[in-house]
Design a protein around this motif. Structure first.
Motif, short mmCIF file in Angstrom:
data_model
loop_
_atom_site.label_atom_id
_atom_site.label_comp_id
_atom_site.label_asym_id
_atom_site.label_seq_id
_atom_site.Cartn_x
_atom_site.Cartn_y
_atom_site.Cartn_z
N LEU A 226 -3.46 -2.43 -15.22
CA LEU A 226 -2.94 -3.09 -14.02
C LEU A 226 -1.68 -2.39 -13.54
N ALA A 227 -0.81 -2.04 -14.48
CA ALA A 227 0.44 -1.36 -14.11
C ALA A 227 0.17 -0.01 -13.45
N GLY A 228 -0.89 0.67 -13.91
CA GLY A 228 -1.24 1.97 -13.34
C GLY A 228 -2.47 1.91 -12.47
N ALA A 229 -2.67 0.76 -11.80
CA ALA A 229 -3.92 0.52 -11.07
C ALA A 229 -4.17 1.51 -9.94
N ALA A 230 -3.13 2.08 -9.37
CA ALA A 230 -3.33 3.02 -8.25
C ALA A 230 -4.22 4.19 -8.69
N GLY A 231 -4.13 4.58 -9.96
CA GLY A 231 -4.95 5.67 -10.46
C GLY A 231 -6.41 5.29 -10.64
N LEU A 232 -6.69 3.97 -10.64
CA LEU A 232 -8.07 3.50 -10.78
C LEU A 232 -8.74 3.25 -9.43
N ALA A 233 -7.99 3.41 -8.34
CA ALA A 233 -8.54 3.14 -7.01
C ALA A 233 -9.79 3.98 -6.76
N GLY A 234 -10.87 3.31 -6.40
CA GLY A 234 -12.13 3.99 -6.11
C GLY A 234 -12.93 4.36 -7.34
N HIS A 235 -12.43 4.06 -8.52
CA HIS A 235 -13.10 4.44 -9.77
C HIS A 235 -14.03 3.33 -10.24
N MET A 236 -15.24 3.67 -10.57
CA MET A 236 -16.24 2.73 -11.10
C MET A 236 -16.37 1.48 -10.22
N GLY A 237 -16.35 1.70 -8.92
CA GLY A 237 -16.58 0.60 -7.98
C GLY A 237 -15.35 -0.19 -7.60
N LEU A 238 -14.19 0.13 -8.16
CA LEU A 238 -12.98 -0.58 -7.77
C LEU A 238 -12.60 -0.18 -6.35
N PRO A 239 -11.91 -1.05 -5.62
CA PRO A 239 -11.55 -0.74 -4.22
C PRO A 239 -10.72 0.53 -4.10
N HIS A 240 -10.90 1.23 -2.99
CA HIS A 240 -10.14 2.46 -2.75
C HIS A 240 -8.68 2.17 -2.44
N ASP A 241 -8.39 0.93 -2.06
CA ASP A 241 -7.00 0.56 -1.76
C ASP A 241 -6.39 -0.29 -2.88
N LEU A 242 -6.93 -0.15 -4.08
CA LEU A 242 -6.44 -0.94 -5.21
C LEU A 242 -4.96 -0.66 -5.46
N THR A 243 -4.19 -1.73 -5.56
CA THR A 243 -2.76 -1.59 -5.84
C THR A 243 -2.40 -2.49 -7.02
N PRO A 244 -1.41 -2.10 -7.78
CA PRO A 244 -1.03 -2.90 -8.95
C PRO A 244 -0.39 -4.22 -8.54
N PRO A 245 -0.59 -5.25 -9.33
CA PRO A 245 0.08 -6.51 -9.05
C PRO A 245 1.54 -6.42 -9.48
N PRO A 246 2.41 -7.26 -8.93
CA PRO A 246 3.78 -7.28 -9.44
C PRO A 246 3.80 -7.85 -10.86
N HIS A 247 4.67 -7.34 -11.67
CA HIS A 247 4.84 -7.82 -13.05
C HIS A 247 3.50 -7.87 -13.81
N PRO A 248 2.84 -6.73 -13.97
CA PRO A 248 1.50 -6.72 -14.59
C PRO A 248 1.46 -7.29 -16.00
N GLU A 249 2.55 -7.16 -16.76
CA GLU A 249 2.53 -7.66 -18.12
C GLU A 249 2.69 -9.19 -18.20
N SER A 250 2.94 -9.81 -17.06
CA SER A 250 3.06 -11.28 -17.06
C SER A 250 1.72 -11.95 -16.80
N ILE A 251 0.71 -11.17 -16.47
CA ILE A 251 -0.60 -11.73 -16.12
C ILE A 251 -1.41 -12.02 -17.39
N ARG A 252 -1.79 -13.27 -17.55
CA ARG A 252 -2.66 -13.65 -18.67
C ARG A 252 -4.08 -13.64 -18.12
N GLY A 253 -4.81 -12.61 -18.41
CA GLY A 253 -6.15 -12.47 -17.86
C GLY A 253 -6.29 -11.16 -17.10
N ALA A 254 -5.78 -10.07 -17.67
CA ALA A 254 -5.90 -8.76 -17.02
C ALA A 254 -7.36 -8.35 -16.89
N LYS A 255 -8.17 -8.71 -17.88
CA LYS A 255 -9.60 -8.38 -17.80
C LYS A 255 -10.23 -9.08 -16.60
#
Length: 198
Positions: free
Chosen positions: A119-148
């Motif tokens: 999640l913290a590095g989500a920009a690098g996953l943009a467009g990968h394996m069907g993820l959106p091309h405009d994927l952006t990381p959420p704020p405070h990624p380590e605070s999210i319970r349910g990253a999967k």
């Protein structure tokens, strides 16, 4: 048998991390130090409930430490889930040192989940394996319970994020610089690996 290069062994809790960490470490080493090389044996898997018990952890460390070439460092990696990552890392490091004080080791606990680093590095996953091309990381990624679940919600309809299937590939694509900035537990992994490199 000793290796002319650092040998970084590891113990992980999940099936996904078995493959993902291997690839991630191979990617991290030249990222952290240009031209560096280390031998990375396949991780040893030990479920979390057993990793937190003295005897199973000691047995796993004995197996890993006896492998050839002998490790110059051992990385213990697990998810914090709802526990305090710092306290959990301290606990598991103490357990390990009680029986293997002679083995250079570190414990890295991903805050919440390993996937928080994605999640913290989500920009690098943009467009990968069907993820959106405009994927952006959420704020405070380590605070999210349910990253999967966060990843599943952004995958194509009918596809659910599954660690064994997705972790190894995502580990090769997430933005390392962004993850270091936004996920302190990932930055700790980087600092500990750099220390193992000497």
């Amino acid at each position: 048998m000793n290796s002319p290069y650092p040998v970084i062994a590891s113990v992980v809790e999940g099936h996904g991390e078995e493959r993902a960490l291997l690839g991630l470490l191979q990617r991290l080493i030249p990222y952290l130090r240009e031209g560096a090389y280390a031998h990375i044996p396949p991780p040893y898997r030990l479920p979390r409930d057993r990793m937190l018990k003295p005897d199973p952890l000691a047995q796993a460390l004995s197996i890993v430490a006896a492998r050839q070439p002998r490790p110059t460092g051992v990385l213990l990696l697990l998810d914090a889930d709802d526990d305090c990552a710092v306290e959990l890392a301290t606990q598991i490091r103490r357990l390990a040192q009680n029986t293997h004080a002679h083995v250079p080791l570190t414990a890295v606990v991903a805050v919440r989940e390993f996937e928080a680093w994605f999640l913290a590095g989500a920009a690098g996953l943009a467009g990968h394996m069907g993820l959106p091309h405009d994927l952006t990381p959420p704020p405070h990624p380590e605070s999210i319970r349910g990253a999967k679940e966060w990843l599943s919600q952004r995958m194509p309809s009918g596809i659910t994020y599954r660690p064994p299937a997705h972790q190894p590939s995502f580990a090769q694509h997430f933005d390392l610089d962004a993850a270091r900035s936004a996920a302190p537990s990932f930055d700790k992994l980087c600092r500990d690996v750099l220390r193992f490199l000497g």
